[in-house]
Design a protein around this motif. Structure first.
Motif, PDB file in Angstrom:
ATOM      1  N   GLY A   9       0.795  -1.226   0.000  1.00  0.00           N
ATOM      2  CA  GLY A   9       0.000   0.000   0.000  1.00  0.00           C
ATOM      3  C   GLY A   9       0.822   1.267   0.000  1.00  0.00           C
ATOM      4  O   GLY A   9       0.299   2.348  -0.310  1.00  0.00           O
ATOM      5  N   ASP A  10       2.118   1.183   0.353  1.00  0.00           N
ATOM      6  CA  ASP A  10       2.970   2.371   0.354  1.00  0.00           C
ATOM      7  C   ASP A  10       3.135   2.909  -1.066  1.00  0.00           C
ATOM      8  O   ASP A  10       3.340   2.145  -2.016  1.00  0.00           O
ATOM      9  N   ALA A  11       3.046   4.230  -1.217  1.00  0.00           N
ATOM     10  CA  ALA A  11       3.333   4.895  -2.482  1.00  0.00           C
ATOM     11  C   ALA A  11       4.843   5.108  -2.548  1.00  0.00           C
ATOM     12  O   ALA A  11       5.429   5.704  -1.643  1.00  0.00           O
ATOM     13  N   VAL A  12       5.464   4.605  -3.604  1.00  0.00           N
ATOM     14  CA  VAL A  12       6.919   4.687  -3.748  1.00  0.00           C
ATOM     15  C   VAL A  12       7.285   5.120  -5.162  1.00  0.00           C
ATOM     16  O   VAL A  12       6.436   5.186  -6.049  1.00  0.00           O
ATOM     17  N   ARG A  13       8.554   5.388  -5.347  1.00  0.00           N
ATOM     18  CA  ARG A  13       9.090   5.630  -6.677  1.00  0.00           C
ATOM     19  C   ARG A  13      10.524   5.155  -6.706  1.00  0.00           C
ATOM     20  O   ARG A  13      11.197   5.118  -5.663  1.00  0.00           O
ATOM     21  N   GLY A  22       4.727   4.149  -8.246  1.00  0.00           N
ATOM     22  CA  GLY A  22       3.663   3.166  -8.081  1.00  0.00           C
ATOM     23  C   GLY A  22       3.394   2.868  -6.625  1.00  0.00           C
ATOM     24  O   GLY A  22       3.787   3.622  -5.733  1.00  0.00           O
ATOM     25  N   PHE A  23       2.735   1.726  -6.410  1.00  0.00           N
ATOM     26  CA  PHE A  23       2.366   1.295  -5.073  1.00  0.00           C
ATOM     27  C   PHE A  23       2.885  -0.113  -4.824  1.00  0.00           C
ATOM     28  O   PHE A  23       2.849  -0.958  -5.713  1.00  0.00           O
ATOM     29  N   LEU A  50       3.834  -4.351 -13.469  1.00  0.00           N
ATOM     30  CA  LEU A  50       4.449  -4.792 -12.224  1.00  0.00           C
ATOM     31  C   LEU A  50       5.953  -4.922 -12.407  1.00  0.00           C
ATOM     32  O   LEU A  50       6.417  -5.379 -13.452  1.00  0.00           O
ATOM     33  N   HIS A  51       6.704  -4.511 -11.373  1.00  0.00           N
ATOM     34  CA  HIS A  51       8.157  -4.610 -11.410  1.00  0.00           C
ATOM     35  C   HIS A  51       8.638  -4.973 -10.007  1.00  0.00           C
ATOM     36  O   HIS A  51       8.076  -4.511  -9.021  1.00  0.00           O
ATOM     37  N   ILE A  52       9.665  -5.799  -9.934  1.00  0.00           N
ATOM     38  CA  ILE A  52      10.240  -6.206  -8.644  1.00  0.00           C
ATOM     39  C   ILE A  52      11.489  -5.374  -8.381  1.00  0.00           C
ATOM     40  O   ILE A  52      12.364  -5.265  -9.246  1.00  0.00           O
ATOM     41  N   PHE A  53      11.577  -4.801  -7.176  1.00  0.00           N
ATOM     42  CA  PHE A  53      12.720  -3.979  -6.775  1.00  0.00           C
ATOM     43  C   PHE A  53      13.252  -4.434  -5.425  1.00  0.00           C
ATOM     44  O   PHE A  53      12.527  -5.044  -4.634  1.00  0.00           O
ATOM     45  N   ASN A  54      14.490  -4.077  -5.141  1.00  0.00           N
ATOM     46  CA  ASN A  54      14.990  -4.208  -3.776  1.00  0.00           C
ATOM     47  C   ASN A  54      14.769  -2.869  -3.085  1.00  0.00           C
ATOM     48  O   ASN A  54      14.538  -1.848  -3.740  1.00  0.00           O
ATOM     49  N   GLY A  55      14.834  -2.848  -1.784  1.00  0.00           N
ATOM     50  CA  GLY A  55      14.537  -1.640  -1.016  1.00  0.00           C
ATOM     51  C   GLY A  55      15.465  -0.475  -1.282  1.00  0.00           C
ATOM     52  O   GLY A  55      15.053   0.682  -1.169  1.00  0.00           O
ATOM     53  N   ASP A  56      16.701  -0.749  -1.677  1.00  0.00           N
ATOM     54  CA  ASP A  56      17.662   0.324  -1.947  1.00  0.00           C
ATOM     55  C   ASP A  56      17.294   1.130  -3.190  1.00  0.00           C
ATOM     56  O   ASP A  56      17.791   2.233  -3.376  1.00  0.00           O
ATOM     57  N   GLN A  57      16.444   0.587  -4.042  1.00  0.00           N
ATOM     58  CA  GLN A  57      16.054   1.267  -5.280  1.00  0.00           C
ATOM     59  C   GLN A  57      14.846   2.177  -5.107  1.00  0.00           C
ATOM     60  O   GLN A  57      14.522   2.940  -6.007  1.00  0.00           O
ATOM     61  N   LEU A  58      14.169   2.106  -3.965  1.00  0.00           N
ATOM     62  CA  LEU A  58      12.897   2.790  -3.774  1.00  0.00           C
ATOM     63  C   LEU A  58      12.946   3.838  -2.687  1.00  0.00           C
ATOM     64  O   LEU A  58      13.776   3.781  -1.780  1.00  0.00           O
ATOM     65  N   LEU A  60       9.835   6.491  -0.482  1.00  0.00           N
ATOM     66  CA  LEU A  60       8.436   6.845  -0.310  1.00  0.00           C
ATOM     67  C   LEU A  60       8.139   8.119  -1.075  1.00  0.00           C
ATOM     68  O   LEU A  60       9.007   8.960  -1.283  1.00  0.00           O
ATOM     69  N   ARG A  61       6.878   8.266  -1.495  1.00  0.00           N
ATOM     70  CA  ARG A  61       6.445   9.481  -2.199  1.00  0.00           C
ATOM     71  C   ARG A  61       5.017   9.795  -1.801  1.00  0.00           C
ATOM     72  O   ARG A  61       4.347   8.971  -1.173  1.00  0.00           O
TER      73      ARG A  61
END
Length: 67
Positions: A9-13, A22-23, A50-58, A60-61
């Motif tokens: 549910g978090d809005a990220v980029r 996205g979310f 849909l795209h898979i990321f690691n946390g270092d790439q994202l 919050l927005r």
């Protein structure tokens, strides 16, 4: 093993390189113990992708979609 920085549910980029706002729609741990995030895009050019990321790439927005 890495820790979870974001929640469903978090809005990220994606903060570097190509634009990908996205979310978070899913969080999972790889067999090696790394946390990964599935982000559903809300950018008009590729909404729903849909795209898979690691946390270092994202990061919050604000939850409003990018234009």
């Amino acid at each position: 093993m890495t820790t979870q920085a974001f929640n469903v549910g978090d809005a990220v980029r994606k903060h570097a390189g190509y634009e990908y706002p996205g979310f978070i729609v899913a969080v999972f741990t790889t067999r090696a113990g790394a946390v990964r995030y599935v982000v559903e895009a809300d950018h008009p050019a590729f909404t729903g992708m849909l795209h898979i990321f690691n946390g270092d790439q994202l990061e919050l927005r604000a939850s409003a979609p990018s234009a």
